[in-house]
Design an enzyme around this catalytic site. Sequence first.
Site, PDB file in Angstrom:
ATOM      1  N   TYR A  53       1.215  -1.296  -0.025  1.00  0.00           N
ATOM      2  CA  TYR A  53       0.073  -0.241   0.159  1.00  0.00           C
ATOM      3  C   TYR A  53       1.312   1.241  -0.008  1.00  0.00           C
ATOM      4  O   TYR A  53       1.191   1.702   0.900  1.00  0.00           O
ATOM      5  CB  TYR A  53      -0.804   0.016   1.673  1.00  0.00           C
ATOM      6  CG  TYR A  53      -2.015  -0.562   1.581  1.00  0.00           C
ATOM      7  CD1 TYR A  53      -2.595  -1.627   0.135  1.00  0.00           C
ATOM      8  CD2 TYR A  53      -3.156  -1.179   1.963  1.00  0.00           C
ATOM      9  CE1 TYR A  53      -3.420  -2.737   0.031  1.00  0.00           C
ATOM     10  CE2 TYR A  53      -4.331  -2.026   2.125  1.00  0.00           C
ATOM     11  CZ  TYR A  53      -4.011  -3.276   1.223  1.00  0.00           C
ATOM     12  OH  TYR A  53      -5.084  -3.619   0.668  1.00  0.00           O
ATOM     13  N   HIS A 128      -1.384 -11.462  -0.005  1.00  0.00           N
ATOM     14  CA  HIS A 128      -2.346 -11.147  -0.471  1.00  0.00           C
ATOM     15  C   HIS A 128      -2.934 -11.750  -1.672  1.00  0.00           C
ATOM     16  O   HIS A 128      -4.167 -11.144  -1.934  1.00  0.00           O
ATOM     17  CB  HIS A 128      -1.351  -9.742  -0.786  1.00  0.00           C
ATOM     18  CG  HIS A 128      -1.559  -8.711  -0.944  1.00  0.00           C
ATOM     19  ND1 HIS A 128      -1.312  -7.421  -0.798  1.00  0.00           N
ATOM     20  CD2 HIS A 128      -3.606  -8.244  -1.231  1.00  0.00           C
ATOM     21  CE1 HIS A 128      -2.020  -6.389  -1.255  1.00  0.00           C
ATOM     22  NE2 HIS A 128      -3.381  -6.835  -1.501  1.00  0.00           N
ATOM     23  N   SER A 208     -13.262  -3.480  -0.483  1.00  0.00           N
ATOM     24  CA  SER A 208     -13.896  -2.729  -1.202  1.00  0.00           C
ATOM     25  C   SER A 208     -15.489  -3.107  -0.854  1.00  0.00           C
ATOM     26  O   SER A 208     -16.184  -3.345  -1.581  1.00  0.00           O
ATOM     27  CB  SER A 208     -14.121  -2.853  -2.163  1.00  0.00           C
ATOM     28  OG  SER A 208     -14.849  -2.180  -3.381  1.00  0.00           O
ATOM     29  N   PRO A 209     -15.984  -3.194   0.050  1.00  0.00           N
ATOM     30  CA  PRO A 209     -17.555  -3.697   1.257  1.00  0.00           C
ATOM     31  C   PRO A 209     -18.330  -2.797   0.482  1.00  0.00           C
ATOM     32  O   PRO A 209     -19.469  -2.936   0.314  1.00  0.00           O
ATOM     33  CB  PRO A 209     -17.421  -3.531   2.005  1.00  0.00           C
ATOM     34  CG  PRO A 209     -16.141  -2.141   2.170  1.00  0.00           C
ATOM     35  CD  PRO A 209     -15.444  -2.676   1.610  1.00  0.00           C
ATOM     36  N   LEU A 210     -17.716  -1.768  -0.099  1.00  0.00           N
ATOM     37  CA  LEU A 210     -19.091  -0.263  -0.141  1.00  0.00           C
ATOM     38  C   LEU A 210     -19.419  -0.321  -1.805  1.00  0.00           C
ATOM     39  O   LEU A 210     -20.444   0.109  -2.723  1.00  0.00           O
ATOM     40  CB  LEU A 210     -18.759   0.665   0.046  1.00  0.00           C
ATOM     41  CG  LEU A 210     -19.074   0.754   1.982  1.00  0.00           C
ATOM     42  CD1 LEU A 210     -18.317   2.521   1.906  1.00  0.00           C
ATOM     43  CD2 LEU A 210     -19.848   0.564   1.941  1.00  0.00           C
ATOM     44  N   GLY A 211     -19.003  -0.881  -2.565  1.00  0.00           N
ATOM     45  CA  GLY A 211     -19.539  -1.317  -4.388  1.00  0.00           C
ATOM     46  C   GLY A 211     -20.424  -1.621  -4.226  1.00  0.00           C
ATOM     47  O   GLY A 211     -21.252  -1.869  -3.897  1.00  0.00           O
TER      48      GLY A 211
END
Length: 295
Positions: A53, A128, A208-211
Site C-alpha cells: 500500500y 495478499h 471494497s465492501p461499499l461496491g
Amino acid sequence: MQYRTIAHAAVGAIGLGAMPLSIEHRPDERRAIATVHAALDAGVTLIDTADSYHWHAGEAGHNELLIARALARYGGDTSGVLVATKGGRGRPGDGSWTVDAAPARLKRAAEASAKRLGVDAIGLYQLHKPDPAVPWAESVGALRELLDAGTIRAAGISNVTTAQIRQAHRILGEGLASVQNRYSPAVRDSEPQLRLSTRLGLAFLPWSPLGGISRSSLDGPGGPASTTVTAFHRVAAGRGVSAQQVALAWLLARSPAVIPVPGASRPLSITDSARAAELTLSVRELELLEDALPG
C-alpha cells in the site's frame, strides 16, 4: 461497537481499510493520522494494511509505517488493536500491481513488515494474492513456517477460491484465521467463500465492501453527494443514516464471520462507517435490500 472474533481475538465489527491513506491521491500525513485516530475513537480495533500500500517506487511499507506512527501518537490505549498486514504483492510505481508469493520472498516480507510495525510478532499476516507461478501449497507453507517461527500470530489468505481455502486450512489448521475477498452489494461472487469461512470458523473480511453504493460527500473533497438512489439509500433515508452504514449493516447481517474493512481517507468517513456496527436492520429491510440486489 459490537465485537467479532479473529483468531480468538475480539475486534470491533467494523475495521479500517487503510489503503487510501497511502496510495494515489492520498491525504497529507496530518489528515491520514487524524483518520486513524478517528477510527480508534469510534471503537475500531482492526486496521487492515499491506506492505504494497504505497504510491511511488521505493516506498514499500509506506502504509505500515504510517499506521505505526499513528498508533504511537494516539493518546489512548491501543493494546487491543489488531493490525493485519499482507505480503505477496508489489507496486513498481507506475500504477500497476505485481504478484510474488514465493516462500522466501514472503518470509522476508513478513520480517520487514514486523520491523516497520514495531512488533515482535504480527497479529494477523495475510497472503495478499495467489501467485500463478508458485504452487499454492508452497506459498501457504511459508505462512506455516512464519507461524512456527513466531513471526506471526495468525495467518490469513486473500483473493482465494473455496478450494484454496480448504487446502490452506489443511496446511495451517487453527493457524488460519481469516479470508479476505472482494464482497459487496454489487459483487457477490465470493458467496461460496463466505459460507465456507463461516463453517470453518474463519473471519471473512470483505474488501471494497461499499461496491454498488454511490459514495457520498463524506469521502469526497466536500462536494455534493451523488444523486444515484438505490434501495440502500431508501432504507437509509427511512432510518436517518447514511447509505454506507446500511450497506455495512447488510454485510454484518450476512454472517457472524463478516468483519468489513471499509477504506477511508477522512475522519468523518470512518466515524460514519463505524456506526454501522450498532445498526440492526429489520427482516423487512433486509428483504427489501435482497430483492433489489443485481442478479
